[in-house]
Motif scaffolding. Structure first.
Motif: not given
Lengths: 312, 312
Positions: B187-190, B192-198, B201-209, B219-221
């Protein structure tokens, strides 16, 4: 040649980090690897002073190979370390670049088997035949008998080789009983041994326990010698700032080299104090700043102390 | 076989101390040495799951020799590491026995020369010929170009080999542009990459990239997957206490093995989450507690998430 014994040699790692924070992850910005262990430091300083010196003790594993490679690459010390099955320990010094403070992590060292210990004793006795003096230095790895320094002292005395003992705790207590020519504890070690925090009284007590002479290092205040020929205190002309790691080992090298060169006690002490101070100015244990040594040597103040008559 | 790439492999040392105190000297009571680096951890878990796996990357010096000996002694991983002149880095994890907390010190790693880098590329291309999937894992040693993962992704895609990318920072950003099949940031790396802590949303943005699929560890979740076939969240049945080091690498092993076995996304995620949790219960990265894995695997809850239509 001058023989040194390092039973628990180490591969010394120095890590520089921007700031050490417990429970955080740190990127180490700079890594230095050096041969470590008190006797190896003594030998490296002796070699730099131009003395022929042989280092024995134990080395094993990949860390032992790295240690031996560094020792012979970087100095004129002759390697007579005895191979063991276990791996030579590492020590890690973590230097906090923000404060300059060092956090030290010392591995315990390999377990030495009875057969390895027996092989070492044979090597040690052979090396004594060519030795003009021997230094027994540092802590013990697991598996080595706690009275080891008493045994090594007796073997040297039988061979007519003067012995300098630089250790602490029970190995020091046992070693003293075998009557080494010189013991070189620091003030804390001497207090732990004798229960006396007054260095001169503690040094006289350590002589009563068996050491022919005692030289106690007093940190930045210099050194105190209590011998059959008298007692002296030697102090550097000023306080030297820097890293004290290895200063005691350089003092041993100064005392040993002065012994084999036949220097007087005041001359030996001046050399030991100047070398100690020059080591505080160097980057690492086993090294000293040659310019600082040359500058300080004639300026060390040696004072004879009143005390019991010679021969006591 | 499944190929893993660890460009900055490490000899992982774990030191146990009674209590870590900055600027003090510590006697280390217990020392453990293990092969380290994210790709090597992935390979060790794959081998324990019964998959044929080959590990490549760089290894050199005495630390590299120690790493390779441990790797082949302790696992069925095939060693295809490329020799380098510099020494493999060490990482030191200092475990405070009083609190259980860990302080981590990571050496930077050897400088890789252009010639060594070229040799590696040849080895990598040869290994791809037999690979059913490849994982590109971890940080870069000095001297390796920052777009390395983009180059290695393109080479794998040309060879028809699916690519999993598990790194962070600029190497992740550059690697995504080469369209890996799967990226697995936490979650932290995502963020840092996307600027989105949700995370979703960040994962969808990483797909777009550029990543075809993104699995983010929470983590534990548990984990979140956003793919062309849909989005899922997978959670363990309860919080697992222990040491999270290596949990992400075990998740990559779970995802990779599920990929080559042709499992569905929910099955892959369940395996990844159960392996992660079982790693938290194991002593070291690259290992997992088999009983915990077997117990948790059927209990991982996988929920399909609403989101953009498939194919987006």
């Amino acid at each position: 040649m001058i023989l040194t014994v390092t039973l628990n040699a180490a591969l010394d790692l120095t890590y520089r980090v921007p700031r050490l924070t417990p429970h955080a992850t740190h990127r180490v910005t700079d890594v230095a690897e050096r041969p470590g262990g008190k006797g190896l430091n003594v030998s490296r300083v002796l070699a730099a002073l131009g003395h022929r010196t042989v280092a024995t003790g134990f080395a094993g594993g990949g860390t032992g190979d790295a240690l031996r490679a560094l020792l012979t690459q970087e100095s004129e010390v002759t390697d007579a370390l005895v191979p063991v099955g276990g791996a030579t320990r590492r020590t890690v010094a973590v230097v906090d670049a923000a404060t300059g403070d060092t956090t030290q992590l010392n591995e315990p060292g390999p377990v030495v088997s009875p057969a390895e210990w027996h092989t070492f004793l044979g090597t040690y006795r052979e090396l004594l035949a060519d030795a003009r003096a021997v230094a027994l230095c540092g802590s013990l790895p697991p598996g080595v008998p706690v009275d080891v320094y008493a045994r090594l002292t007796r073997a040297a005395r039988s061979a007519g080789v003067p012995v300098v003992l630089d250790t602490s705790g029970e190995p020091l207590r046992r070693g003293l009983a075998a009557r080494p020519d010189l013991a070189k504890p620091n003030a804390d070690e001497l207090a732990a041994l004798t229960g006396t925090t007054e260095p001169q009284r503690a040094a006289r007590e350590a002589r009563r326990r068996g050491a022919h002479s005692v030289v106690a290092s007093l940190g930045p205040d210099g050194m105190l010698a209590v011998t059959a020929d008298g007692a002296w205190q030697a102090a550097p002309p000023r306080r030297i700032a820097g890293n004290p790691t290895g200063a005691g080992d350089s003092a041993v090298a100064g005392l040993l080299s002065g012994l084999v060169e036949g220097l007087s006690w005041p001359e030996r002490l001046a050399r030991a104090v100047a070398l100690s101070a020059a080591t505080v100015r160097a980057a690492a244990a086993g090294e000293f700043d040659a310019a600082t040594y040359a500058e300080l040597l004639p300026k060390v103040a040696v004072t004879e102390l009143p005390g019991p008559a010679p021969g006591r």
